[in-house]
Design an enzyme around this catalytic site. Structure first.
Site, PDB file in Angstrom:
ATOM      1  N   HIS A  30       9.987   6.333   9.145  1.00 44.97           N
ATOM      2  CA  HIS A  30       9.589   6.682   8.012  1.00 44.97           C
ATOM      3  C   HIS A  30       8.684   7.987   7.978  1.00 44.97           C
ATOM      4  O   HIS A  30       7.835   8.100   8.742  1.00 44.97           O
ATOM      5  CB  HIS A  30       8.793   5.857   7.151  1.00 44.97           C
ATOM      6  CG  HIS A  30       8.378   6.278   5.482  1.00 44.97           C
ATOM      7  ND1 HIS A  30       9.341   6.663   4.657  1.00 44.97           N
ATOM      8  CD2 HIS A  30       7.363   6.535   4.836  1.00 44.97           C
ATOM      9  CE1 HIS A  30       8.666   6.753   3.731  1.00 44.97           C
ATOM     10  NE2 HIS A  30       7.325   6.932   3.548  1.00 44.97           N
ATOM     11  N   HIS A  42       4.572  11.877   1.359  1.00 48.41           N
ATOM     12  CA  HIS A  42       5.699  11.207   1.448  1.00 48.41           C
ATOM     13  C   HIS A  42       6.646  10.978   0.532  1.00 48.41           C
ATOM     14  O   HIS A  42       6.290  10.936  -0.580  1.00 48.41           O
ATOM     15  CB  HIS A  42       5.677  10.305   2.577  1.00 48.41           C
ATOM     16  CG  HIS A  42       4.813   9.201   2.049  1.00 48.41           C
ATOM     17  ND1 HIS A  42       5.353   7.852   1.995  1.00 48.41           N
ATOM     18  CD2 HIS A  42       3.593   8.830   1.705  1.00 48.41           C
ATOM     19  CE1 HIS A  42       4.661   7.071   1.739  1.00 48.41           C
ATOM     20  NE2 HIS A  42       3.468   7.808   1.611  1.00 48.41           N
ATOM     21  N   CYS A 158      13.360  10.346   3.015  1.00 44.59           N
ATOM     22  CA  CYS A 158      12.103  10.765   3.442  1.00 44.59           C
ATOM     23  C   CYS A 158      11.912  12.058   4.509  1.00 44.59           C
ATOM     24  O   CYS A 158      11.108  12.915   4.551  1.00 44.59           O
ATOM     25  CB  CYS A 158      11.071   9.682   3.974  1.00 44.59           C
ATOM     26  SG  CYS A 158      11.817   8.767   5.351  1.00 44.59           S
TER      27      CYS A 158
END
Length: 271
Positions: A30, A42, A158
């Protein structure tokens, strides 16, 4: 941060850095932009089905929610942790909530092709050059207010968000894959295996087949890196049309730039 691992300590990162952490026992990573003050911007999946989302904080047991469907809404340490605009997947989190007890890694930019290919796992580096930290932070904070379109695992995830914040580059050719190195790896591995299958008749050795497959996989990753792709355009964050048809606008801008460059070249040759 070394050749084999991009792992870093918290004291080593600075505002404007592209950071990431692994989830689900290294199954995927991530990504986000560290903006300073122990905060990370994010991009994650936004649930639009009306169901309530489970908050997570630094006191919540690890693995208590799915990152792909739920985002942290608050934490006990930072009041603004979990801030996001309605119906937007771009969120501000504290570093603790972003990492969720995971290790911290720094994404590398401007790596040479040899290093890029040697790093077998995608989503760790790019040959593209990063813009300055102030520009990167400005993009991230701007998108925190305006959003980054709809989340898509292969075309707009992401890592795509973090790459855009760092470079201002977007892909315009809808080939089913965005800028993400992780997505390239997912698609590149089976593609390499498929392309190398006919070679089994020519290379009887399992080791030889494995070597050829690995080589094709690495080259497919390299070919989709934003630092070498030609189907990209640099877009100012203020001009980013974040709606369902934003990619169509980018494609028109790309084609306009291509036509302009072609005309300039013709003028130079004629003169």
């Amino acid at each position: 941060m070394g050749f084999l691992s991009n792992r870093v300590e918290r004291s080593e990162i600075k505002a404007g850095d592209h950071i990431y952490t692994y989830r689900a026992v290294f199954a995927y990573s991530h990504h986000g932009i560290y903006v300073g003050g122990n905060k990370v911007v994010h991009f994650t999946h936004f649930r639009s089905d009306g169901e309530s989302e489970t908050s997570w904080n630094i006191n919540t047991p690890s693995g208590s929610y799915d990152e792909m469907t739920k985002i942290p809404l608050s934490c006990s340490k930072y009041p603004d942790c979990g801030f996001r605009q309605p119906k937007s997947g771009v969120v501000l989190s504290c570093l603790d909530c972003f990492l969720r007890d995971g290790a911290l890694y720094a994404f590398e930019y401007a790596v040479n092709p040899t290093v890029f290919i040697a790093k077998v796992r995608g989503g760790t580096c790019t040959t593209a050059t990063s813009d300055d930290a102030d520009t990167v932070i400005h993009r991230a904070m701007y998108l925190l207010q305006t959003g980054f379109g709809n989340y898509d695992v292969f075309q707009n995830n992401c890592e795509d968000f973090a790459l855009y914040c760092k470079t201002g580059i977007l892909t315009v050719d809808k080939l089913g894959i965005g800028r993400s190195g992780q997505a390239s790896s997912v698609i590149g591995a089976p593609l390499a295996a498929l392309l190398s299958s006919p070679l089994k008749l020519l290379i009887p050795s399992p080791v030889g087949i494995a070597t050829v497959t690995a080589g094709m996989y690495c080259m497919s990753r390299y070919a989709t890196d934003i630092g070498v792709r030609t189907d990209v355009v640099k877009v100012a964050v203020e001009d980013l049309a974040v709606n369902l048809s934003w990619m169509d606008g980018l494609k028109e801008a790309f084609e306009s730039n291509e036509a302009s460059s072609s005309n300039d070249n013709k003028v130079k040759k004629s003169s």
